[in-house]
Design a protein around this motif. Structure first.
Motif, short mmCIF file in Angstrom:
data_model
loop_
_atom_site.label_atom_id
_atom_site.label_comp_id
_atom_site.label_asym_id
_atom_site.label_seq_id
_atom_site.Cartn_x
_atom_site.Cartn_y
_atom_site.Cartn_z
N CYS A 290 0.86 -1.18 0.00
CA CYS A 290 0.00 0.00 0.00
C CYS A 290 0.90 1.23 0.00
O CYS A 290 1.71 1.41 0.91
CB CYS A 290 -0.92 0.03 1.21
SG CYS A 290 -2.04 1.45 1.22
N GLU B 17 0.83 5.47 -0.60
CA GLU B 17 0.01 6.68 -0.69
C GLU B 17 0.81 7.81 -1.31
O GLU B 17 1.97 8.03 -0.94
CB GLU B 17 -0.46 7.08 0.71
CG GLU B 17 -1.26 8.37 0.76
CD GLU B 17 -1.46 8.87 2.18
OE1 GLU B 17 -2.37 9.68 2.40
OE2 GLU B 17 -0.67 8.48 3.07
N ILE C 215 -3.97 6.45 -3.70
CA ILE C 215 -3.57 5.26 -2.96
C ILE C 215 -3.35 4.13 -3.96
O ILE C 215 -4.22 3.87 -4.81
CB ILE C 215 -4.64 4.85 -1.93
CG1 ILE C 215 -4.89 5.99 -0.94
CG2 ILE C 215 -4.24 3.58 -1.20
CD1 ILE C 215 -6.08 5.77 -0.04
N ASP D 251 -2.76 0.20 -4.43
CA ASP D 251 -2.95 -1.14 -3.88
C ASP D 251 -3.53 -1.13 -2.47
O ASP D 251 -3.40 -0.14 -1.72
CB ASP D 251 -1.67 -1.96 -3.94
CG ASP D 251 -1.45 -2.57 -5.34
OD1 ASP D 251 -2.46 -2.88 -6.00
OD2 ASP D 251 -0.29 -2.74 -5.75
N GLY D 252 -4.19 -2.23 -2.16
CA GLY D 252 -4.91 -2.34 -0.90
C GLY D 252 -4.51 -3.56 -0.11
O GLY D 252 -5.37 -4.31 0.38
N LEU E 119 -3.06 -1.03 3.89
CA LEU E 119 -4.20 -0.13 3.75
C LEU E 119 -4.95 0.01 5.07
O LEU E 119 -5.50 1.07 5.37
CB LEU E 119 -5.13 -0.65 2.66
CG LEU E 119 -6.38 0.18 2.37
CD1 LEU E 119 -6.01 1.56 1.83
CD2 LEU E 119 -7.30 -0.54 1.38
N MET F 6 -8.13 5.42 -5.50
CA MET F 6 -7.46 4.16 -5.18
C MET F 6 -7.21 3.38 -6.48
O MET F 6 -8.14 3.07 -7.22
CB MET F 6 -8.31 3.34 -4.22
CG MET F 6 -8.66 4.07 -2.93
SD MET F 6 -9.69 3.07 -1.82
CE MET F 6 -8.50 1.81 -1.33
N HIS G 117 -2.58 -7.83 -2.55
CA HIS G 117 -2.82 -6.45 -2.99
C HIS G 117 -4.25 -5.97 -2.71
O HIS G 117 -4.55 -4.80 -2.96
CB HIS G 117 -2.49 -6.31 -4.47
CG HIS G 117 -1.04 -6.45 -4.76
ND1 HIS G 117 -0.23 -5.38 -5.07
CD2 HIS G 117 -0.22 -7.54 -4.76
CE1 HIS G 117 1.01 -5.81 -5.27
NE2 HIS G 117 1.03 -7.12 -5.08
#
Length: 304
Positions: free
Chosen positions: A35, A37, A46, A48-49, A53, A70, A79
């Protein structure tokens, strides 16, 4: 607000690949999955999660209401697994513009479908529909640039099983490339990677392995969809990158191992860094000459 509008910062919330790897041996670099930012002017992007995240989400609770864009490279678990734990997405009044490409999905599922499916019973107890924020899903066409105000986001296809998308953020003559989950080609540098990385102030590159691991006769990593720090250096030099950030660390690589990798990378490309949780880079310091480049922090985030 005026100083924020003149800043381009990159903050790392998760830097590990494949699977989260918390523990005593990963304290300094962190164990959360990807993740990143970027604060670009007054916009929040942002990338990837992964589990990082969740940590970012905790910090945003004091800044609501929040609007962010995002971008997902692909939907392998490392991800997207932080998205169901991203608290701001459950709170009305927040707004998230979510981008993903249909093409990198083996079944042509949209990013909305992929995030939705991972939150279905029996995989997860709370469905995506429970999220109270305004979620605006966008299917992107790889190769076609996106514009967010005066920010231009370019995309290119990466070499990864099931495919993935790399991103480049351009703003006021400055650029940062996010190129993770890609495997280098055996006989040449990848033109798509070079395109994203060209003359970039920052290149964040997937260097999961060393050449020794990648070409190992006993446990070759060829075909696994990831690259090496040696290839990262080649790309950075060929693309005239100003700052190289080694990213997507293998879960088996502990802090001492990554220290040694960082030393080797620095010998070959002095203006380089090893990604670690809490690292912040500022491309446009508000009160300095625009050619300045600054590392704001290299401390592990103590937020949880």
């Amino acid at each position: 607000m005026s100083s924020m509008q003149n800043q381009f910062t990159v903050h790392f919330w998760g830097v590990r690949g494949s699977i989260a790897s918390p523990g005593a041996e990963t304290v300094r670099y962190g164990g959360n999955t990807p993740c990143v930012e970027m604060r670009v002017g007054d916009s929040r992007l942002i990338f990837d999660g992964g589990t990082g995240l969740r940590v970012l989400g905790q910090t945003l609770l004091s800044q609501m209401p929040v609007e962010a864009h995002m971008f997902f490279t692909h939907s392998h678990w490392d991800h997207i697994q932080g998205f169901p734990f991203f608290v701001p997405a459950f709170i009305p009044g927040n707004c998230f513009h979510i981008y993903g490409a249909v093409a990198p999905s083996p079944n042509n599922a949209t990013i909305q479908q992929r995030l939705h499916d991972q939150m279905l019973h029996p995989n997860f107890p709370v469905p995506l529909q429970i999220m109270g924020a305004d979620l605006k899903f966008n299917d992107i066409e790889v190769g076609q640039p996106l514009e967010i105000g005066d920010i231009k986001v370019e995309t290119a296809l990466l070499n990864h099983p099931g495919e993935a998308v790399g991103y480049r953020v351009n703003w006021r003559g400055y650029s940062a490339a996010y190129v993770t989950d890609t495997e280098h080609l055996p006989d040449r540098l990848d033109e798509n990677v070079l395109y994203l990385a060209r003359d970039a102030e920052v290149l964040i590159y997937d260097a999961t392995y060393t050449d020794e691991e990648y070409y190992s006769e006993k446990s070759s990593k060829v075909g696994w969809g990831h690259s090496t720090w040696q290839e990262a250096v080649k790309v950075a030099k060929a693309a005239n990158v100003k700052k190289l950030v080694i990213f997507h660390h293998d879960p088996l690589h502990n802090d001492e191992f990554l220290d040694r990798v960082g030393e080797q990378v620095a010998q070959r490309f002095p203006n380089s860094l090893m990604a670690r949780e809490g690292l912040s880079l500022q491309l446009l310091p508000p009160h300095k000459d625009l050619s300045d480049f600054e590392v704001l922090s290299s401390e592990i985030s103590n937020l949880s």
